[in-house]
Scaffold this active site. Sequence first.
Site, short mmCIF file in Angstrom:
data_model
loop_
_atom_site.label_atom_id
_atom_site.label_comp_id
_atom_site.label_asym_id
_atom_site.label_seq_id
_atom_site.Cartn_x
_atom_site.Cartn_y
_atom_site.Cartn_z
N GLY A 1 0.84 -1.20 0.00
CA GLY A 1 0.00 0.00 0.00
C GLY A 1 0.87 1.25 0.00
CG ASP B 1 4.91 -7.04 8.70
OD1 ASP B 1 6.10 -6.87 8.97
OD2 ASP B 1 4.05 -7.44 9.50
NE ARG C 1 -0.94 -4.94 -0.49
CZ ARG C 1 -1.80 -3.92 -0.51
NH1 ARG C 1 -2.65 -3.80 -1.51
NH2 ARG C 1 -1.84 -3.04 0.47
CG ASP D 1 -2.18 0.04 8.01
OD1 ASP D 1 -3.01 0.97 7.91
OD2 ASP D 1 -2.27 -1.01 7.35
NE ARG E 1 -5.36 -5.82 5.27
CZ ARG E 1 -4.89 -5.76 4.04
NH1 ARG E 1 -5.67 -6.03 3.03
NH2 ARG E 1 -3.64 -5.42 3.81
O1 F6P Z 1 -1.82 0.69 3.49
C1 F6P Z 1 -2.34 -0.20 4.44
C2 F6P Z 1 -3.77 -0.41 4.19
O2 F6P Z 1 -4.25 0.86 4.05
C3 F6P Z 1 -4.64 -1.15 5.19
O3 F6P Z 1 -5.04 -0.42 6.31
C4 F6P Z 1 -5.81 -1.55 4.33
O4 F6P Z 1 -6.52 -2.60 4.85
C5 F6P Z 1 -5.14 -1.91 3.06
O5 F6P Z 1 -3.97 -1.12 3.00
C6 F6P Z 1 -5.97 -1.76 1.84
O6 F6P Z 1 -5.16 -1.70 0.72
P1 F6P Z 1 -5.58 -2.01 -0.78
O7 F6P Z 1 -6.90 -1.42 -1.01
O8 F6P Z 1 -4.49 -1.39 -1.57
O9 F6P Z 1 -5.59 -3.50 -0.91
#
Ligand code: F6P
Length: 328
Positions: free
Chosen positions: A15, A107, A76, A132, A176
């Site tokens: 993210g 992480d 990702r 986060d 999350r």
């Molecule tokens: O960047 C971290 C985070 O914002 C989490 O809090 C959230 O659950 C997640 O990324 C969502 O990311 P994406 O929509 O990119 O999968």
Amino acid sequence: MAQKIKKIGVMTSGGDAPGMNAAIRAVVRACAYYDVICLGFYRGYQGIIENDFIELQPRSVKNIINKGGTILKSARSGDFRTVEGRKKAYENLKENEVDAMVLIGGDGTFTGGLIFSNEFDIPVVGIPGTIDNDICGTQFTIGYDTALNTVVEAVDKIRDTASSHNRLFFVEVMGRDAGFIALNSGVGAGAEEILIPEEDNGLDKLLESLKRSKRSGKSSSIVVVAEGDKTGKSVFDLADYVKQHMPEYNSRVTVLGHLQRGGSPSCFDRVLASRLGVKAVEFLLDGQRDIMVGIENHEIISTEISTITKGKHDISRELLRIADILSI
Ligand code: F6P
């Protein structure tokens, strides 16, 4: 003796977070300062696998310290989870004579980086970048401070309309698996209740607290809910539950969502990113590897990635206690 490093690759993964650009800038300029070539790989590990990169000079990173997002894009990568994907990434790094990598992310980014380093002997240094703040080995991650300010500003605005209409607002914030954003923005914005993944007090405590607020004369209330909160299925379920048990409340739900990940980084995040970026390069040139740079009591520190990915960054119990006292 460690092999002399002449070329360093940098990427952003996972993210995105405000301040990632400031970190890229710092890595690029530290490389130039120490006479090291710097390659920027696009879309994290996927860019290494696809050999999608650009050589970055000090002027390539002008005017980005103030910009949200990441000029290198982020992703990702599913392919990097496979041995074939990592082998391809290694072959591309070898072909481009990249001696070491700086990984900006969270992480998941570091876990992948450590596997890669062990398999193919490519030294890596991680820079924690995620809103986060859920990474062990650093008190603060890049982007967290900016996200907090974004949330507080949004909740302040919600408070205006909440109090005009005597309403109860449930505001869902990101996190999350971690409640750092919810807890700190909740205290900063004066929320009546803060629900986080680390604490499961049950729905009764929430009802009790809202009833207490009503009795004490509050006409509007704000409940900040981390998206990973364990109490209800979703913030909408939570709001429905409260409506059933306290029909006297006129309630609304706001999900802040991805706006928390954007925007110009705060000064704190820019300075943090600048310090971590320079140090990441210096550690690599010093022969260190498979570590993450972080900040602890104002000092830049390094921690082995193997310990970071096993540990957990605890939220402040003291701040939870303060939040409870102040919601009276
Ligand atoms: O960047 C971290 C985070 O914002 C989490 O809090 C959230 O659950 C997640 O990324 C969502 O990311 P994406 O929509 O990119 O999968």
